[in-house]
Design a protein around this motif. Sequence first.
Motif, PDB file in Angstrom:
ATOM      1  N   ASN A 130       0.457  -1.262   0.013  1.00 15.54           N
ATOM      2  CA  ASN A 130      -0.079  -0.611   0.194  1.00 15.54           C
ATOM      3  C   ASN A 130       0.672   1.301   0.086  1.00 15.54           C
ATOM      4  N   ARG A 133      -0.498   3.884  -2.644  1.00 11.86           N
ATOM      5  CA  ARG A 133      -1.851   3.782  -2.720  1.00 11.86           C
ATOM      6  C   ARG A 133      -2.003   5.050  -1.324  1.00 11.86           C
ATOM      7  N   HIS A 197       0.376  10.022  -6.290  1.00  7.01           N
ATOM      8  CA  HIS A 197       0.127   8.837  -6.545  1.00  7.01           C
ATOM      9  C   HIS A 197      -0.547   8.962  -8.505  1.00  7.01           C
ATOM     10  N   GLN A 201      -4.097   4.681  -7.873  1.00  5.50           N
ATOM     11  CA  GLN A 201      -3.565   3.896  -6.735  1.00  5.50           C
ATOM     12  C   GLN A 201      -4.644   4.305  -5.532  1.00  5.50           C
ATOM     13  N   LEU A 368      -6.964  -1.601  -6.223  1.00  6.23           N
ATOM     14  CA  LEU A 368      -6.164  -0.183  -6.517  1.00  6.23           C
ATOM     15  C   LEU A 368      -5.055  -0.447  -7.711  1.00  6.23           C
ATOM     16  N   ARG A 370      -1.043  -0.347  -7.767  1.00  5.94           N
ATOM     17  CA  ARG A 370       0.117  -0.431  -7.392  1.00  5.94           C
ATOM     18  C   ARG A 370       1.452   0.279  -7.259  1.00  5.94           C
TER      19      ARG A 370
END
Length: 370
Positions: A130, A133, A197, A201, A368, A370
């Motif tokens: 994560n 994310r 981001h 993400q 989502l 990575r």
Amino acid sequence: MTQSMSSRSVDHRVQLTSFFIAGAALLAGVPAIAQQQQQLRVDEAGTVYTPPLAVPVSPYLSPEAKAFLAEHLQAFVKGIGAIDDQGVPRWMKTYLASANAQFAVDKQDTTVGGVHSFVYTPHSGVAPRNRGRVLINLHGGGFGGCFPGCSDLESLPIAALGAIKVVSPDYRQGPKHRFPAASEDAAAVYRELLKTHRPDQIGVYGCSAGGMLAGQFLAWIQKEGLPRPGAVGIYCSGLSFGDAVYGGDGSYVGFLLGDAAMPMPPLKPGQTPPVLPYFEGADMKGPLAAPAWHPDVLAKFPPIMVATSSRAFDYSSAMFLHRQLVNAGVHAQLHMWEGLPHGFIYNPDMPESRDFYRTVIRFFDENLGR
């Protein structure tokens, strides 16, 4: 072949007729039920007028959920009071204390994209999967309050259990502000996160008003030409309005069985549904306020998780939204919890809430980038 199919069809009709005859016989054999059946009335428009009924708590609930529902209904019957100075409804305070004790999270008071926000980071650190994310939580509260109470209860468990960073903006609400102020604020936070981001993400989710805002945000960024996020969760909500908030059967069944509140009487011809102060003057069926009515807007949505419960006043709108998303070709999930009221997820001490958290975390993990 034709005769065989026909025979099966006849058999099915006979079985179905027998089922209804048996059911009618059963009702007739129980005096109390038979008496209620005689009192039940249906008018020419199809409106059902029911006699007094006793509806028990669902046997499918966990012991913790049964206790919660009984306490919840009693509290609403007695009156739960107004939101206090800290933006926390009185009935939420025990849930907040429990959530803060269970979920080890650092909460930073900051500004994101010019919008006052809280950033929640798990004490144990963000999981390697994560690190690129982030989630945006758009809190509930009827577009008129519940910050930071709803933000904490929606963000703490997801950040801690999902090992992911969550940003929850203090978006503008009524009665001071009007639609689409909250959509603008959500988009401002999203623009800022896009600097660090990729869009795939970033996930967005919310419960109740926050769930509706999540869909309105998607419609708003379409208009603004921004890329869509990786996935969105619309919880305790739909994306359409009716004669009483979300409308449909949920406005009657949900208010009555989930919140011990008498539903609003059906609208008479020419009557206008009441609206929240935040939406005064808005087009309540337009694409920016109620995207569920606009397949062309829905078709551009990312993967969506819709979640509701069978005693929630939002369930009709939620189910309608899911069907509209599927018809528009969107990858959409519908999760429904039995026997629980609107916003049950705010109580972190039930197995059903933990099940919800796991489902949310899994949905974003699967959708989502990575």
